[in-house]
Design a protein around this motif. Structure first.
Motif, PDB file in Angstrom:
ATOM      1  N   CYS A  65       0.831  -1.202   0.000  1.00  0.00           N
ATOM      2  CA  CYS A  65       0.000   0.000   0.000  1.00  0.00           C
ATOM      3  C   CYS A  65       0.868   1.256   0.000  1.00  0.00           C
ATOM      4  O   CYS A  65       1.796   1.394   0.794  1.00  0.00           O
ATOM      5  N   PHE A 106      -1.034  -1.086  10.848  1.00  0.00           N
ATOM      6  CA  PHE A 106      -1.841  -0.873   9.644  1.00  0.00           C
ATOM      7  C   PHE A 106      -2.499  -2.171   9.194  1.00  0.00           C
ATOM      8  O   PHE A 106      -3.685  -2.191   8.848  1.00  0.00           O
ATOM      9  N   GLU A 109      -5.383  -2.675  11.647  1.00  0.00           N
ATOM     10  CA  GLU A 109      -6.413  -1.637  11.705  1.00  0.00           C
ATOM     11  C   GLU A 109      -7.163  -1.373  10.398  1.00  0.00           C
ATOM     12  O   GLU A 109      -8.231  -0.780  10.428  1.00  0.00           O
ATOM     13  N   ASN A 110      -6.639  -1.806   9.254  1.00  0.00           N
ATOM     14  CA  ASN A 110      -7.320  -1.471   7.997  1.00  0.00           C
ATOM     15  C   ASN A 110      -8.544  -2.340   7.719  1.00  0.00           C
ATOM     16  O   ASN A 110      -9.276  -2.098   6.773  1.00  0.00           O
ATOM     17  N   LEU A 120      -6.014  -5.067  -0.905  1.00  0.00           N
ATOM     18  CA  LEU A 120      -6.813  -4.005  -0.302  1.00  0.00           C
ATOM     19  C   LEU A 120      -7.841  -3.405  -1.262  1.00  0.00           C
ATOM     20  O   LEU A 120      -8.865  -2.892  -0.830  1.00  0.00           O
ATOM     21  N   GLN A 134     -11.647   4.655   0.071  1.00  0.00           N
ATOM     22  CA  GLN A 134     -10.860   3.762   0.926  1.00  0.00           C
ATOM     23  C   GLN A 134      -9.407   4.209   0.972  1.00  0.00           C
ATOM     24  O   GLN A 134      -8.795   4.250   2.039  1.00  0.00           O
ATOM     25  N   CYS A 135      -8.856   4.572  -0.164  1.00  0.00           N
ATOM     26  CA  CYS A 135      -7.453   4.999  -0.205  1.00  0.00           C
ATOM     27  C   CYS A 135      -7.253   6.311   0.558  1.00  0.00           C
ATOM     28  O   CYS A 135      -6.230   6.486   1.219  1.00  0.00           O
ATOM     29  N   ARG A 137      -8.995   7.154   3.155  1.00  0.00           N
ATOM     30  CA  ARG A 137      -9.046   6.738   4.568  1.00  0.00           C
ATOM     31  C   ARG A 137      -7.736   6.090   4.995  1.00  0.00           C
ATOM     32  O   ARG A 137      -7.189   6.408   6.053  1.00  0.00           O
ATOM     33  N   PHE A 138      -7.193   5.189   4.179  1.00  0.00           N
ATOM     34  CA  PHE A 138      -5.922   4.537   4.517  1.00  0.00           C
ATOM     35  C   PHE A 138      -4.783   5.552   4.592  1.00  0.00           C
ATOM     36  O   PHE A 138      -3.887   5.446   5.432  1.00  0.00           O
ATOM     37  N   MET A 141      -5.176   7.303   7.856  1.00  0.00           N
ATOM     38  CA  MET A 141      -4.795   6.388   8.945  1.00  0.00           C
ATOM     39  C   MET A 141      -3.275   6.342   9.118  1.00  0.00           C
ATOM     40  O   MET A 141      -2.766   6.460  10.238  1.00  0.00           O
ATOM     41  N   CYS A 142      -2.570   6.128   8.011  1.00  0.00           N
ATOM     42  CA  CYS A 142      -1.102   6.007   8.084  1.00  0.00           C
ATOM     43  C   CYS A 142      -0.471   7.316   8.533  1.00  0.00           C
ATOM     44  O   CYS A 142       0.440   7.308   9.360  1.00  0.00           O
TER      45      CYS A 142
END
Length: 163
Positions: A65, A106, A109-110, A120, A134-135, A137-138, A141-142
């Motif tokens: 990712c 990650f 949590e993803n 993913l 989604q991307c 959000r990821f 998150m990171c």
């Protein structure tokens, strides 16, 4: 160690990364830009350019990712080494520990128990609708987790914690 801002909000790091993605950066670039800007790092914008090829699962290869790649690059920028020192060099050992922490976090949590971009995103049309959301959000998150790690490890003030 790089000079950096002493008070940072990981939540702002997350939001900025998401906005950078919405504004036209890819995942990896957005994480790097958000970390650079929120911590006010005295590094050239080329650190964002450096991350361009690691976006979209490393150059659209679908491997790891891109948001996670951005987080790893950002951790290396802060905690990595610039001098040779061998595999037991405390600086590189610490950087690898933090990278492993991010990777494990990650993956857990993803919600998909993977770090592979292909896994993913397999149910989505590339770059559209749910895939893009989604991307984003990821990416957030990171960026949030990297911000949190930097704050913790550098003894900075987390502006999101109650006083």
């Amino acid at each position: 160690m790089l000079k950096m801002k002493q008070e940072v909000s990981p939540e702002k790091v997350r939001k900025d990364a998401e906005e950078y993605y919405r504004g036209g950066f890819f995942c990896c670039e957005a994480v790097m830009a958000s970390i650079r800007d929120n911590f006010e790092l005295d590094v050239p914008k080329e650190v964002i350019a450096m991350s361009s090829g690691m976006s979209v699962g490393a150059g659209r290869s679908g491997c790891m990712c891109g948001a996670l790649n951005g987080g790893i690059l950002a951790l290396g920028m802060i905690f990595g080494r610039t001098e040779q020192g061998g595999p037991q060099d405390p600086k590189v050992v610490k950087c690898m520990e933090l990278t492993n922490e991010l990777h494990t976090w990650f993956r857990t949590e993803n919600g998909k128990k993977s770090v592979c971009c292909r896994v993913l995103t397999k149910e989505f049309d590339m770059g559209k609708g749910e895939h893009k959301e989604q991307c984003i959000r990821f990416t957030g998150m990171c960026a949030w987790k990297v911000g949190d790690i930097i704050i913790r490890e550098c003894g900075l003030k987390n502006l999101d914690e109650a006083a």
